[in-house]
Design an enzyme around this catalytic site. Structure first.
Site, mmCIF file in Angstrom:
data_model
loop_
_atom_site.group_PDB
_atom_site.id
_atom_site.type_symbol
_atom_site.label_atom_id
_atom_site.label_comp_id
_atom_site.label_asym_id
_atom_site.label_seq_id
_atom_site.Cartn_x
_atom_site.Cartn_y
_atom_site.Cartn_z
ATOM 1 N N CYS A 196 0.824 -1.212 0.000
ATOM 2 C CA CYS A 196 0.000 0.000 0.000
ATOM 3 C C CYS A 196 0.864 1.270 0.000
ATOM 4 O O CYS A 196 1.481 1.585 -1.003
ATOM 5 C CB CYS A 196 -0.991 -0.043 1.153
ATOM 6 N N HIS A 220 -3.975 -5.208 -0.013
ATOM 7 C CA HIS A 220 -3.606 -5.766 1.294
ATOM 8 C C HIS A 220 -3.668 -7.295 1.303
ATOM 9 O O HIS A 220 -4.731 -7.869 1.537
ATOM 10 C CB HIS A 220 -4.535 -5.205 2.376
ATOM 11 N N GLU A 231 -2.594 -9.231 3.562
ATOM 12 C CA GLU A 231 -2.895 -9.727 4.910
ATOM 13 C C GLU A 231 -4.382 -9.647 5.212
ATOM 14 O O GLU A 231 -4.846 -10.194 6.217
ATOM 15 C CB GLU A 231 -2.108 -8.915 5.946
#
Length: 371
Positions: free
Chosen positions: A258, A344, A346
């Site tokens: 990001c 993202h 995760e």
């Protein structure tokens, strides 16, 4: 809960448009920031505690917010980071055994002002058509001129440095200290779930403040480097960009997510820009151009890397593309051990399609170790 008349509240956008709602908890309050929206159907606690949302008024498109309460184990940072909350239906009760607070209790504890009973479909449509902009939410519904004056003082997100507001003040460690794999992470707004993913793969992480020098990070003798997500415009982060250039010059394994992805681009002379209204949700399709596979991803960004400049760069290749609008989703350097993605992997909240990227990072580090 005994019924009581709800206090009126408004959303005043910087272009003068007004939307109406009611104050959550019947409280007086006010909050300002850039208004944005997230299309996720779940994961509101993770969204509210994501440092990338610092300084933003969050509009949730899911009609019901708060029905499953909050749990301290699901925070993505040390507390709520949004500037304020705008929603349709706010649930004052929660029905999840593992929750330790209602959402109202959580917001009160974090001093976050929220308004409900808003026509969020109309508001989101307006943002989509007119772009993200600053706004103020308030129960002071009779003093529009006063609110307009306050709103004029809210800084524009373009050019705004916010990493210093959310970064750790002191370096700290995460994971197994006996691990033989060490990663130095530059915290410009890191989510806890990123650290969890790295630790689950056997890494011991030292998290450094946003203004740490390359020498600070290198002195720990890490095997790899990581640049985190975070809020605001990447261009003012001169130290992070300088540190990244030094990491690249010394050919260390480097992974960015990001804001970290944008910093890597800037370190390579590729420009970033503010998007019309950004990407925020947990169902954004991305194509991996290396494998040809599609991924459903969690995204949260209002800035992006210039795709044309990336394609024209002699030492950088486009690895991922966001399929909704063909914006840049990921890049890799051809001559260095460096890669990054705009989204993202995760998740937290969101799908796990992209978690393989953490495996790739660990593999890159191990190959460097054994070379």
């Amino acid at each position: 809960m005994k019924y009581q008349a709800k206090r009126k509240a408004i959303i005043l956008l910087e272009d003068g448009t007004i939307f109406y709602g009611k104050a959550v908890g019947n409280a007086e309050g006010e909050a300002s920031g850039e208004v944005c929206f997230n299309t996720g159907m779940t994961g509101y606690q993770e969204i509210f505690t994501d440092p990338s949302y610092y300084g933003q008024l969050m509009v949730t498109t899911n009609a019901h917010i708060g029905n499953y309460g909050t749990s301290k184990d699901e925070n993505e940072s040390n507390g709520a980071k949004i500037a304020g909350l705008i929603c349709k239906n706010f649930s004052y009760v929660q029905t999840r055994p593992s929750a330790d607070q209602t959402l109202q209790e959580f917001l009160n504890a974090n001093k976050i002002f929220a308004i409900s009973d808003v026509d969020t479909r109309a508001l989101v449509t307006y943002i989509r058509e007119n772009g993200a902009m600053n706004a103020i939410i308030s129960t002071d519904v009779e003093n529009i001129e006063s609110l307009q004056n306050k709103l004029k003082k809210v800084p524009d997100m373009n050019g705004l440095e916010l990493a210093s507001k959310v970064s750790t003040k002191e370096a700290y460690y995460y994971g197994d200290q006996n691990s033989d794999l060490k990663i130095a992470a530059l915290d410009v707004g890191i989510k806890t779930n990123i650290l969890r993913h790295l630790a689950q793969r056997g890494a011991y992480i030292k998290v450094f403040p946003f203004d740490a020098s390359y020498e600070d990070m290198k002195s720990w003798n890490p095997d790899g480097y990581f640049l985190s997500n975070g809020p605001g415009d990447p261009q003012p982060l001169e130290n992070a960009i300088s540190v990244t250039k030094q990491i690249i010059e010394n050919d260390h394994p480097l992974f960015g997510i990001c804001l970290g992805h944008q910093i890597i681009a800037l370190a390579n002379g590729i420009e970033t820009y503010k998007m019309h209204h950004g990407h925020r949700g947990i169902n954004h399709p991305v194509k991996n151009l290396i494998t040809g596979k599609g991924e459903i991803t969690s995204q949260n960004h209002g800035f992006s890397v210039d795709k044309a400049q990336t394609e024209a760069h002699s030492d950088v290749e486009v690895t991922h593309v966001c399929l909704n609008d063909q914006t840049l989703g990921g890049l890799a350097m051809k001559s260095k051990n460096v890669f990054s993605v705009q989204y993202h992997p995760e998740a937290g909240p969101g799908p796990h399609d992209a978690s393989y990227l953490f495996d790739e990072f660990i593999d890159r580090i191990k190959k460097k170790q054994s070379a």
